[in-house]
Write a protein that holds these residues in place. Structure first.
Motif, short mmCIF file in Angstrom:
data_model
loop_
_atom_site.label_atom_id
_atom_site.label_comp_id
_atom_site.label_asym_id
_atom_site.label_seq_id
_atom_site.Cartn_x
_atom_site.Cartn_y
_atom_site.Cartn_z
N THR A 67 0.80 -1.21 -0.19
CA THR A 67 0.01 -0.07 0.00
C THR A 67 0.90 1.35 -0.10
O THR A 67 2.18 1.31 0.60
N PRO A 68 0.61 2.41 -0.68
CA PRO A 68 1.42 3.43 -0.76
C PRO A 68 1.85 3.99 0.76
O PRO A 68 1.11 4.16 1.32
N GLN A 69 2.93 4.52 0.81
CA GLN A 69 3.38 5.15 2.12
C GLN A 69 3.90 6.64 1.89
O GLN A 69 4.53 6.82 0.79
N ARG A 70 3.42 7.49 2.63
CA ARG A 70 3.75 8.87 2.38
C ARG A 70 5.41 9.31 2.70
O ARG A 70 5.77 8.58 3.64
N VAL A 71 6.03 9.91 1.88
CA VAL A 71 7.45 10.04 2.28
C VAL A 71 7.26 11.17 3.39
O VAL A 71 6.47 12.25 3.61
N GLN A 72 8.01 11.28 4.53
CA GLN A 72 8.04 11.88 5.36
C GLN A 72 8.72 13.32 5.29
O GLN A 72 9.60 13.41 4.26
N ARG A 73 8.08 14.53 5.51
CA ARG A 73 8.50 15.86 5.15
C ARG A 73 9.79 16.00 5.62
O ARG A 73 10.27 15.79 6.66
N PRO A 74 10.83 16.45 4.57
CA PRO A 74 12.02 16.97 5.26
C PRO A 74 12.17 17.81 6.20
O PRO A 74 11.50 19.05 5.99
N VAL A 75 12.84 17.82 7.26
CA VAL A 75 12.95 18.92 8.38
C VAL A 75 14.32 19.15 8.73
O VAL A 75 14.97 18.14 9.04
N ALA A 76 14.73 20.27 8.70
CA ALA A 76 16.07 20.62 9.12
C ALA A 76 16.09 21.14 10.71
O ALA A 76 15.16 21.50 11.22
N VAL A 77 17.20 20.84 11.46
CA VAL A 77 17.29 20.91 12.78
C VAL A 77 18.59 21.98 12.98
O VAL A 77 19.62 21.76 12.14
N TYR A 78 18.36 22.92 13.71
CA TYR A 78 19.50 23.86 14.07
C TYR A 78 19.62 24.02 15.50
O TYR A 78 18.75 23.72 16.40
N LEU A 79 21.03 24.28 15.82
CA LEU A 79 21.53 24.52 17.32
C LEU A 79 22.08 25.84 17.52
O LEU A 79 23.08 25.93 16.91
N ASN A 80 21.35 26.82 18.04
CA ASN A 80 21.75 28.31 17.94
C ASN A 80 22.08 28.64 16.55
O ASN A 80 23.22 29.17 16.32
N ASP A 81 21.16 28.40 15.70
CA ASP A 81 21.06 28.80 14.23
C ASP A 81 22.18 28.17 13.33
O ASP A 81 22.45 28.46 12.31
N GLU A 82 22.88 27.13 13.90
CA GLU A 82 23.88 26.53 13.17
C GLU A 82 23.20 25.11 12.62
O GLU A 82 22.58 24.43 13.61
N PRO A 83 23.28 24.93 11.32
CA PRO A 83 22.44 23.48 10.76
C PRO A 83 23.32 22.34 11.13
O PRO A 83 24.32 22.43 11.31
N ILE A 84 22.47 21.48 11.69
CA ILE A 84 23.04 20.32 12.03
C ILE A 84 23.05 19.22 11.02
O ILE A 84 22.10 18.95 10.38
N VAL A 85 24.05 18.69 10.85
CA VAL A 85 24.34 17.82 9.67
C VAL A 85 24.10 16.20 10.18
O VAL A 85 24.56 15.85 11.10
N MET A 86 23.09 15.69 9.61
CA MET A 86 22.72 14.28 10.03
C MET A 86 22.90 13.36 8.60
O MET A 86 21.76 13.36 7.86
N ASN A 87 23.94 12.64 8.60
CA ASN A 87 24.34 11.59 7.39
C ASN A 87 23.63 10.53 7.31
O ASN A 87 23.43 10.18 6.44
N SER A 88 23.25 9.98 8.80
CA SER A 88 22.97 8.64 9.12
C SER A 88 21.18 8.54 9.11
O SER A 88 20.80 7.27 8.87
N SER A 89 20.45 9.37 9.59
CA SER A 89 19.09 9.40 9.57
C SER A 89 18.51 10.83 9.94
O SER A 89 19.34 11.90 10.42
N GLY A 90 17.51 11.06 9.54
CA GLY A 90 16.77 12.25 9.73
C GLY A 90 15.79 12.48 10.49
O GLY A 90 15.58 11.41 11.32
N VAL A 91 14.86 13.25 10.37
CA VAL A 91 13.66 13.32 11.34
C VAL A 91 12.64 12.19 10.82
O VAL A 91 12.22 12.02 9.65
N ILE A 92 12.18 11.45 12.08
CA ILE A 92 11.12 10.36 11.71
C ILE A 92 10.05 10.84 12.92
O ILE A 92 10.07 11.21 13.78
N ILE A 93 8.66 10.64 12.11
CA ILE A 93 7.61 11.02 12.91
C ILE A 93 6.92 9.83 13.05
O ILE A 93 6.61 8.68 12.22
N ARG A 94 6.53 9.57 14.38
CA ARG A 94 5.84 8.21 14.90
C ARG A 94 5.01 8.94 16.15
O ARG A 94 5.39 9.83 16.97
N ASN A 95 3.58 8.27 15.98
CA ASN A 95 2.69 8.55 17.06
C ASN A 95 2.42 10.17 17.14
O ASN A 95 2.32 10.59 18.30
N ASP A 96 2.34 10.94 16.20
CA ASP A 96 2.27 12.21 16.04
C ASP A 96 3.33 13.02 16.59
O ASP A 96 2.92 14.17 17.08
#
Length: 496
Positions: A369-398
């Motif tokens: 059954t079709p699965q929705r691609v989770q929306r890309p979300v960027a993360v920043y610490l004190n306005d500095e972008p965080i590089v996430m090479n191995s995994s990104g934002v995952i949405i579970r249980n809202d």
């Protein structure tokens, strides 16, 4: 095994904004997308959700060569190559100076061919893998020019095989390599002229007829071949193929099938060749069609997507088509899956997902059954972008789970992972601040803050050696503040 990334959950996250639309992206591929802010995101190859490649921006088009390495073209026409380095997972980006203004890239049979706007073809013999070390080996294929379309196929005969590339020229003639590829000796196929599209060893002519040239063996490549019309097919508008399975869409938006169907599995697979095209009367108003694994996927003009099996000895006139989804504008084909863009601009995947190529936040081998691609979300610490090479934002249980081991350390925390008990301990010791110790046991699900139990609304979890933890609880415990900018898809962590 060490847990390499630790993730945080934003507890007050409003998922309706995240799930409602992916409308802030400009283009997409089978495992990639470009957002309107110029950022470029990829998934697959062990990444179950989109992650940003920070050294790439303003990407206009991607050419999916392999999950963990791809060619992309920027809006200025320059071509870039990115790859993931083992074992660190670090993503590196390189400018491919020998390529510009690409129209198409075909990666098949251990070779990569690139076609540019000047209708020149460039060759890179990848020996099965495209790497940065081989980028300087890209050469102009001088034996064939004025090309507008590329095709490729294997031919087998008595344990020998032939690697054949087909080239459609601007004048409507089709040429193939003469001798073992790579070669700079080419010859035209005499019969088909005024060709507008090629797929493997079939060609669509401007008059709507479809032509086929027969298979060759490795020893026969020096002999001339001639194409012949498939007489059952007339008034055809589009052709598609995959491993000698073929479909054609005619001017009435009817679908025709011929070629290979499959039965059996693995080493016991049997290929059945249906030489006479059959019109599939159980599907109408066809806009596009694709082969994925052992399925025929059809997109209708009304935006409905249907699936029929080619796992059978022959294709009947009225195969059963199963409805997959509606409101689809466009479909992109991956190696073993499809990516669909809906009218609301959201992306949905269907098919094999064992490497996370559907971008849906899991590694289930296949989704029927079709699965929705989770929306890309960027993360920043004190306005500095965080590089996430191995995994990104995952949405579970809202709620959003976010990998942030490096953020913990930048927030002044030390991390310790106990492999035996599957317990992570996050501790912070800073002058003039109360010490903080957070303990999470993934076996029992217990969470302690300064040796006092804490009840979380969502349980921490591990997904393929990556641990996920609650963002607001952890960051506030370490003295941080969390802000979620929903419209921009950005989460900011500010240290106080």
């Amino acid at each position: 095994m060490y847990v390499t990334l630790f993730c945080l959950l934003f507890a007050l996250f409003n998922t309706s904004a995240l799930a409602a639309s992916n409308g802030d992206f400009q283009s997409f591929g089978a495992t990639s997308l470009s957002k309107s802010d110029g950022s470029y995101w990829v998934w697959g190859a062990g990444q179950s959700v989109p992650i940003q490649i920070h050294d790439l921006s303003d990407v206009e088009k991607s050419f999916d060569c392999q999950f963990d390495r791809q060619l992309v073209m920027k809006k200025d026409g320059t071509v870039w190559f990115w790859e993931r380095k083992d074992p660190s997972g670090e993503i590196q980006v390189h400018n491919v100076q020998s390529l510009n203004n690409l129209i198409d890239v075909q990666y098949k049979m251990g070779d990569l061919l690139a076609l540019d706007q000047e209708r020149k073809v460039y060759l890179l013999s990848t020996q099965g893998q495209l790497t940065s070390d081989r980028l300087n080996q890209i050469t102009h294929l001088s034996g064939i020019d004025d090309v507008v379309d590329l095709g490729a196929y294997w031919d087998y005969h008595q344990q020998s095989h032939a690697e054949i590339w087909a080239f459609l020229k601007k004048d409507g003639t089709v040429w193939i390599n003469k001798g073992d590829f790579p070669t700079e000796a080419f010859e035209p196929i005499p019969a088909p002229n005024n060709v507008i599209e090629i797929e493997e060893n079939i060609a669509l002519k401007q008059d709507g007829t479809v032509w086929y040239w027969p298979s060759q063996t490795k020893n026969d490549l020096s002999a001339s071949i001639t194409a012949a019309p498939i007489t059952e097919l007339t008034s055809i508008k589009k052709i598609k193929s995959y491993n000698k399975s073929y479909v054609a869409i005619d001017q009435n938006a009817d679908l025709w099938f011929w070629g290979v169907t499959l039965t059996g599995a693995s080493d016991g697979t049997i290929r059945h060749n249906q030489t006479v095209p059959v019109k599939l009367n159980s599907i109408k108003d066809v806009k596009d069609a694709f082969f994925v694994e052992r399925s025929l996927i059809v997109l209708t003009k009304g935006g409905d997507v249907w699936e029929a099996s080619i796992d059978r000895e022959s294709m009947p006139e009225n195969p059963v088509f199963n409805h997959l989804t509606s409101d689809v504008q466009e479909i992109k084909l991956g190696a073993r899956h499809i990516m669909m863009q809906k009218n609301d601009a959201s992306l949905w995947g269907w098919g094999v997902n064992k490497s996370g190529q559907l971008g849906s936040g899991d590694f289930e081998f296949m989704h029927l059954t079709p699965q929705r691609v989770q929306r890309p979300v960027a993360v920043y610490l004190n306005d500095e972008p965080i590089v996430m090479n191995s995994s990104g934002v995952i949405i579970r249980n809202d709620q959003a789970f976010i990998p942030l081991r490096s953020v913990f350390e930048k927030m002044g925390a030390a991390i310790n992972w106990d492999t035996y008990t599957k317990t992570v301990t996050i501790s912070q010791r800073e002058p003039e601040k109360e010490p903080v110790t957070i303990s999470i046991n993934y076996s029992s699900g217990t969470v302690d803050l300064n040796n006092k139990p804490v009840t979380l609304s969502n349980q921490p979890f591990i997904l393929v050696s990556t641990a996920y933890l609650p963002l607001r609880f952890i960051s506030e415990s370490l003295g941080g503040k969390v802000d979620w900018i929903q419209d921009e898809g950005k989460i900011f962590i500010l240290m106080q």
